[in-house]
Write a protein that holds these residues in place. Structure first.
Motif, PDB file in Angstrom:
ATOM      1  N   GLY A 103     -25.688 -20.724  -5.595  1.00  0.00           N
ATOM      2  CA  GLY A 103     -26.166 -20.091  -6.817  1.00  0.00           C
ATOM      3  C   GLY A 103     -25.936 -18.593  -6.839  1.00  0.00           C
ATOM      4  O   GLY A 103     -25.739 -18.000  -7.906  1.00  0.00           O
ATOM      5  N   LEU A 104     -25.963 -17.973  -5.661  1.00  0.00           N
ATOM      6  CA  LEU A 104     -25.695 -16.537  -5.582  1.00  0.00           C
ATOM      7  C   LEU A 104     -24.246 -16.214  -5.920  1.00  0.00           C
ATOM      8  O   LEU A 104     -23.930 -15.085  -6.294  1.00  0.00           O
ATOM      9  N   CYS A 105     -23.367 -17.204  -5.766  1.00  0.00           N
ATOM     10  CA  CYS A 105     -21.929 -16.998  -5.991  1.00  0.00           C
ATOM     11  C   CYS A 105     -21.505 -17.305  -7.419  1.00  0.00           C
ATOM     12  O   CYS A 105     -20.363 -17.015  -7.793  1.00  0.00           O
ATOM     13  N   GLU A 106     -22.385 -17.934  -8.197  1.00  0.00           N
ATOM     14  CA  GLU A 106     -22.034 -18.367  -9.542  1.00  0.00           C
ATOM     15  C   GLU A 106     -22.361 -17.295 -10.572  1.00  0.00           C
ATOM     16  O   GLU A 106     -23.229 -16.454 -10.363  1.00  0.00           O
ATOM     17  N   GLY A 107     -21.679 -17.365 -11.713  1.00  0.00           N
ATOM     18  CA  GLY A 107     -21.940 -16.430 -12.802  1.00  0.00           C
ATOM     19  C   GLY A 107     -20.782 -15.472 -13.008  1.00  0.00           C
ATOM     20  O   GLY A 107     -19.700 -15.609 -12.415  1.00  0.00           O
ATOM     21  N   ASP A 108     -21.006 -14.486 -13.832  1.00  0.00           N
ATOM     22  CA  ASP A 108     -19.989 -13.491 -14.156  1.00  0.00           C
ATOM     23  C   ASP A 108     -19.618 -12.706 -12.903  1.00  0.00           C
ATOM     24  O   ASP A 108     -20.486 -12.055 -12.300  1.00  0.00           O
ATOM     25  N   PRO A 109     -18.342 -12.749 -12.487  1.00  0.00           N
ATOM     26  CA  PRO A 109     -17.947 -12.031 -11.263  1.00  0.00           C
ATOM     27  C   PRO A 109     -18.229 -10.536 -11.320  1.00  0.00           C
ATOM     28  O   PRO A 109     -18.410  -9.901 -10.275  1.00  0.00           O
ATOM     29  N   GLN A 110     -18.261  -9.968 -12.527  1.00  0.00           N
ATOM     30  CA  GLN A 110     -18.486  -8.526 -12.659  1.00  0.00           C
ATOM     31  C   GLN A 110     -19.970  -8.166 -12.794  1.00  0.00           C
ATOM     32  O   GLN A 110     -20.309  -6.976 -12.826  1.00  0.00           O
ATOM     33  N   SER A 111     -20.833  -9.173 -12.893  1.00  0.00           N
ATOM     34  CA  SER A 111     -22.260  -8.881 -12.957  1.00  0.00           C
ATOM     35  C   SER A 111     -22.732  -8.360 -11.606  1.00  0.00           C
ATOM     36  O   SER A 111     -22.104  -8.591 -10.573  1.00  0.00           O
ATOM     37  N   GLU A 112     -23.837  -7.657 -11.627  1.00  0.00           N
ATOM     38  CA  GLU A 112     -24.331  -7.016 -10.406  1.00  0.00           C
ATOM     39  C   GLU A 112     -25.678  -7.572 -10.006  1.00  0.00           C
ATOM     40  O   GLU A 112     -26.457  -8.040 -10.843  1.00  0.00           O
ATOM     41  N   MET A 113     -25.943  -7.538  -8.704  1.00  0.00           N
ATOM     42  CA  MET A 113     -27.252  -7.924  -8.185  1.00  0.00           C
ATOM     43  C   MET A 113     -27.667  -6.921  -7.129  1.00  0.00           C
ATOM     44  O   MET A 113     -26.825  -6.232  -6.538  1.00  0.00           O
ATOM     45  N   THR A 114     -28.947  -6.836  -6.907  1.00  0.00           N
ATOM     46  CA  THR A 114     -29.473  -5.929  -5.891  1.00  0.00           C
ATOM     47  C   THR A 114     -30.253  -6.733  -4.855  1.00  0.00           C
ATOM     48  O   THR A 114     -30.572  -7.906  -5.062  1.00  0.00           O
ATOM     49  N   LEU A 115     -30.551  -6.079  -3.748  1.00  0.00           N
ATOM     50  CA  LEU A 115     -31.371  -6.716  -2.721  1.00  0.00           C
ATOM     51  C   LEU A 115     -32.759  -7.029  -3.273  1.00  0.00           C
ATOM     52  O   LEU A 115     -33.383  -8.030  -2.887  1.00  0.00           O
ATOM     53  N   HIS A 116     -33.232  -6.204  -4.180  1.00  0.00           N
ATOM     54  CA  HIS A 116     -34.518  -6.471  -4.829  1.00  0.00           C
ATOM     55  C   HIS A 116     -34.470  -7.786  -5.602  1.00  0.00           C
ATOM     56  O   HIS A 116     -35.447  -8.555  -5.607  1.00  0.00           O
TER      57      HIS A 116
END
Length: 210
Positions: A23-36
């Motif tokens: 699930g962490l790998c899915e979605g818009d490749p250019q979207s961003e995520m943080t450790l939070h």
């Protein structure tokens, strides 16, 4: 725990570890995520999942940048130390929590681990609780800290065994699978000997050359 019916903590209906990592790998490749974002997503299971996520790129061959073991090893050291002293929830420096990663970067590091986790999950189940008691987080934290320190050393070919020791210990702790914890303990011993051998061999080679 099996990938079909139980989740990583052995509870019926909770998603398997491989599905959460995928699930962490899915979605818009250019979207961003943080450790939070990861801390929020994993909630009370954040310790085990964060340790697993930081260890997987070193344990599964993937196209990652040289020296990444040291970069990923530092958060592992911090998380393991917190487990060892008994903190109920992970703590991270604010600057780490705010650091952004593109989803494509996360996918590049973690996607190769998904099929491996799926194969392992077929055999994971709660068993041998004497090696995975519910109140053993501090002892497991000490073992994880030992391996995280080994992983953080900038030694060529020295990261694979400590990474797999961490992966087995994290999976065993989350699933209450004492067999995996026991395998992680054995791997921890082997990792110590292997890294020691590499240090000795490297030192001997340097002395011979110079």
């Amino acid at each position: 725990m099996s990938s079909a019916g139980n989740g990583q903590d052995g509870s019926p209906g909770s998603p398997p570890i491989s599905a959460l990592v995928a699930g962490l790998c899915e979605g818009d490749p250019q979207s961003e995520m943080t450790l939070h974002d990861l801390l929020d997503a994993f909630s009370e299971r954040a310790f085990g999942f964060l340790i697993l996520v930081f260890a997987l790129p070193n344990g599964i061959p993937a196209p990652i940048a040289p020296g990444l073991s040291a970069v990923l090893g530092l958060p592992l050291v911090l998380l393991a130390a917190q487990m060892m002293i008994g903190l109920p929830h992970p703590w991270m420096p604010r600057a780490w929590l705010a650091r952004k990663l593109k989803r494509e970067q996360v996918a590049r590091m973690l996607r190769p681990s998904v099929p491996v986790l799926q194969r392992i999950e077929r055999y994971i189940k709660p068993r041998l609780h004497v090696f995975a008691p519910a109140d053993a987080s501090r002892l497991l934290g000490a073992l994880l800290l030992w391996n995280a320190l080994l992983l953080s050393l900038p030694i060529p070919f020295g990261n694979l065994l400590p990474a797999w020791a961490i992966i087995l210990l994290a999976l065993g702790e989350m699933a209450r699978d004492g067999l995996l914890v026991l395998c992680g303990l054995v791997m921890s011993v082997l990792a110590g000997f292997w890294v020691g051998f590499l240090l000795w061999g490297g030192t001997a080679l340097i002395e011979k050359l110079f």
